[in-house]
Design a protein around this motif. Structure first.
Motif, PDB file in Angstrom:
ATOM      1  N   LEU A   1       0.837  -1.202   0.000  1.00 31.88           N
ATOM      2  CA  LEU A   1       0.000   0.000   0.000  1.00 31.88           C
ATOM      3  C   LEU A   1       0.869   1.249   0.000  1.00 31.88           C
ATOM      4  N   ALA A   2       0.504   2.197  -0.831  1.00 36.54           N
ATOM      5  CA  ALA A   2       1.254   3.435  -0.969  1.00 36.54           C
ATOM      6  C   ALA A   2       0.678   4.524  -0.069  1.00 36.54           C
ATOM      7  N   LYS A   3       1.532   5.445   0.355  1.00 38.95           N
ATOM      8  CA  LYS A   3       1.081   6.609   1.124  1.00 38.95           C
ATOM      9  C   LYS A   3       0.462   7.651   0.198  1.00 38.95           C
ATOM     10  N   ASP A   4       1.030   7.827  -0.992  1.00 41.51           N
ATOM     11  CA  ASP A   4       0.526   8.744  -2.016  1.00 41.51           C
ATOM     12  C   ASP A   4       0.173   7.875  -3.228  1.00 41.51           C
ATOM     13  N   PRO A   5      -0.952   7.137  -3.142  1.00 43.91           N
ATOM     14  CA  PRO A   5      -1.217   6.095  -4.130  1.00 43.91           C
ATOM     15  C   PRO A   5      -1.504   6.615  -5.532  1.00 43.91           C
ATOM     16  N   CYS A   6      -1.046   5.836  -6.485  1.00 44.29           N
ATOM     17  CA  CYS A   6      -1.449   5.996  -7.872  1.00 44.29           C
ATOM     18  C   CYS A   6      -1.379   4.619  -8.504  1.00 44.29           C
ATOM     19  N   THR A   7      -2.154   4.466  -9.541  1.00 40.69           N
ATOM     20  CA  THR A   7      -2.122   3.229 -10.315  1.00 40.69           C
ATOM     21  C   THR A   7      -1.354   3.506 -11.593  1.00 40.69           C
ATOM     22  N   LEU A   8      -0.508   2.567 -11.943  1.00 44.82           N
ATOM     23  CA  LEU A   8       0.245   2.607 -13.195  1.00 44.82           C
ATOM     24  C   LEU A   8      -0.118   1.359 -13.971  1.00 44.82           C
ATOM     25  N   VAL A   9      -0.501   1.519 -15.217  1.00 45.66           N
ATOM     26  CA  VAL A   9      -0.749   0.389 -16.107  1.00 45.66           C
ATOM     27  C   VAL A   9       0.197   0.537 -17.289  1.00 45.66           C
ATOM     28  N   VAL A  10       0.940  -0.528 -17.565  1.00 44.96           N
ATOM     29  CA  VAL A  10       1.889  -0.555 -18.675  1.00 44.96           C
ATOM     30  C   VAL A  10       1.452  -1.662 -19.629  1.00 44.96           C
ATOM     31  N   THR A  11       1.549  -1.408 -20.927  1.00 45.03           N
ATOM     32  CA  THR A  11       1.245  -2.447 -21.911  1.00 45.03           C
ATOM     33  C   THR A  11       2.325  -2.476 -22.980  1.00 45.03           C
ATOM     34  N   PHE A  12       2.489  -3.653 -23.583  1.00 44.94           N
ATOM     35  CA  PHE A  12       3.470  -3.849 -24.661  1.00 44.94           C
ATOM     36  C   PHE A  12       3.153  -5.165 -25.358  1.00 44.94           C
ATOM     37  N   ARG A  13       3.642  -5.305 -26.575  1.00 46.95           N
ATOM     38  CA  ARG A  13       3.555  -6.574 -27.321  1.00 46.95           C
ATOM     39  C   ARG A  13       4.967  -7.057 -27.568  1.00 46.95           C
ATOM     40  N   LEU A  14       5.219  -8.291 -27.213  1.00 44.57           N
ATOM     41  CA  LEU A  14       6.546  -8.862 -27.401  1.00 44.57           C
ATOM     42  C   LEU A  14       6.758  -9.274 -28.859  1.00 44.57           C
ATOM     43  N   ARG A  15       7.951  -9.037 -29.356  1.00 44.19           N
ATOM     44  CA  ARG A  15       8.332  -9.540 -30.676  1.00 44.19           C
ATOM     45  C   ARG A  15       8.584 -11.028 -30.564  1.00 44.19           C
ATOM     46  N   LEU A  16       8.233 -11.772 -31.600  1.00 42.50           N
ATOM     47  CA  LEU A  16       8.584 -13.182 -31.752  1.00 42.50           C
ATOM     48  C   LEU A  16       8.005 -14.114 -30.687  1.00 42.50           C
TER      49      LEU A  16
ATOM     50  N   PRO B   1      -3.298   9.186 -10.885  1.00 42.42           N
ATOM     51  CA  PRO B   1      -2.966   9.704  -9.556  1.00 42.42           C
ATOM     52  C   PRO B   1      -4.137   9.579  -8.581  1.00 42.42           C
ATOM     53  N   GLY B   2      -3.797   9.376  -7.307  1.00 44.74           N
ATOM     54  CA  GLY B   2      -4.805   9.372  -6.254  1.00 44.74           C
ATOM     55  C   GLY B   2      -5.680   8.140  -6.190  1.00 44.74           C
ATOM     56  N   MET B   3      -5.386   7.127  -6.982  1.00 48.87           N
ATOM     57  CA  MET B   3      -6.205   5.911  -7.004  1.00 48.87           C
ATOM     58  C   MET B   3      -5.358   4.689  -6.689  1.00 48.87           C
ATOM     59  N   ARG B   4      -5.819   3.911  -5.727  1.00 50.19           N
ATOM     60  CA  ARG B   4      -5.177   2.632  -5.445  1.00 50.19           C
ATOM     61  C   ARG B   4      -5.474   1.665  -6.591  1.00 50.19           C
ATOM     62  N   ARG B   5      -4.551   0.753  -6.812  1.00 48.08           N
ATOM     63  CA  ARG B   5      -4.710  -0.237  -7.883  1.00 48.08           C
ATOM     64  C   ARG B   5      -6.036  -0.967  -7.768  1.00 48.08           C
ATOM     65  N   ASP B   6      -6.379  -1.426  -6.592  1.00 46.35           N
ATOM     66  CA  ASP B   6      -7.603  -2.211  -6.435  1.00 46.35           C
ATOM     67  C   ASP B   6      -8.857  -1.375  -6.676  1.00 46.35           C
ATOM     68  N   ASP B   7      -8.805  -0.066  -6.433  1.00 43.81           N
ATOM     69  CA  ASP B   7      -9.944   0.795  -6.749  1.00 43.81           C
ATOM     70  C   ASP B   7     -10.125   0.924  -8.255  1.00 43.81           C
ATOM     71  N   VAL B   8      -9.029   1.043  -8.988  1.00 47.06           N
ATOM     72  CA  VAL B   8      -9.109   1.107 -10.454  1.00 47.06           C
ATOM     73  C   VAL B   8      -9.636  -0.212 -10.995  1.00 47.06           C
ATOM     74  N   LEU B   9      -9.207  -1.325 -10.410  1.00 50.38           N
ATOM     75  CA  LEU B   9      -9.653  -2.643 -10.872  1.00 50.38           C
ATOM     76  C   LEU B   9     -11.124  -2.902 -10.572  1.00 50.38           C
ATOM     77  N   ALA B  10     -11.676  -2.187  -9.592  1.00 50.89           N
ATOM     78  CA  ALA B  10     -13.067  -2.404  -9.198  1.00 50.89           C
ATOM     79  C   ALA B  10     -14.047  -2.018 -10.300  1.00 50.89           C
ATOM     80  N   GLY B  11     -13.602  -1.233 -11.274  1.00 52.35           N
ATOM     81  CA  GLY B  11     -14.482  -0.915 -12.384  1.00 52.35           C
ATOM     82  C   GLY B  11     -14.385   0.526 -12.793  1.00 52.35           C
ATOM     83  N   PRO B  12     -14.953   0.831 -13.944  1.00 49.75           N
ATOM     84  CA  PRO B  12     -14.830   2.185 -14.477  1.00 49.75           C
ATOM     85  C   PRO B  12     -15.683   3.180 -13.706  1.00 49.75           C
ATOM     86  N   ARG B  13     -15.143   4.344 -13.570  1.00 47.33           N
ATOM     87  CA  ARG B  13     -15.829   5.506 -13.028  1.00 47.33           C
ATOM     88  C   ARG B  13     -14.916   6.692 -13.313  1.00 47.33           C
TER      89      ARG B  13
END
Length: 187
Positions: A63-78, A156-168
């Protein structure tokens, strides 16, 4: 969030090297955990794709004191077909590439989606730290990823699990640009 891109090469590689050193100190103190509570959960995204959590990595409480969620995406070659399973097993060796970065608290590792994109969903302590990590990681991912496939979103300002709970309504990119990272209802 401004235009996305990697940090300057020297800055990025110095940050990755410092992360490696910190990671080994954390490992020696048994601070890194691999909880199972989210493993197997399927996450659906607003762009119609979905993927399962195949690993979770947590530092301390996660758990973060100044929470934010980061989502990273990529497609692997080969990497196609059975090679995806091999990548998921091997990816544990990539832990030193992120867990020692300042501000890391937790990561969900997702399998590839229907478009062969991998995602990492993180909770980070501080949006600036999350952005610095994502821009450093870009240099590493560029070595193995399809050009143009690397993206990230910092909420910013959102815990990962709050973002995962659904769109808003949340901070971060505009909704049209957020479909690849924003979770969908009922998934």
């Amino acid at each position: 969030m401004g235009e996305q891109g990697p940090l300057a090469p020297g800055e990025a590689w110095r940050a990755v090297a410092a992360c490696f050193l910190t990671t080994f100190a954390l490992l020696s103190r048994h601070r890194i955990r691999l909880p199972k509570e989210h493993v197997g959960v399927r996450l659906g995204f607003a762009d119609g794709t979905g993927a399962r959590v195949y690993r979770e990595t947590r530092l301390g409480s996660g758990l973060a004191k100044d929470p934010c969620t980061l989502v990273v995406t990529f497609r692997l070659r080969l990497v196609r077909g059975p090679a995806h399973a091999l990548f998921r097993r091997e990816s544990l060796l990539n832990t030193p590439l992120f867990v020692g970065f300042p501000g890391f608290t937790s990561k969900l590792w997702l399998t590839h989606d229907e478009r062969d994109r991998y995602r990492g969903v993180y909770e980070w302590d501080g949006p600036r730290r999350a952005e610095r990590y994502a821009r450093s990681l870009w240099r590493v991912l560029a070595l193995v990823s399809v050009p143009g496939s690397i993206r990230y979103a910092v909420v910013p300002g959102m815990r990962r699990d709050d973002v995962l709970a659904g769109p808003r309504p949340v901070g971060g990119p505009e909704p049209e640009a957020a479909a690849w990272w924003r979770t969908a209802v009922g998934t």
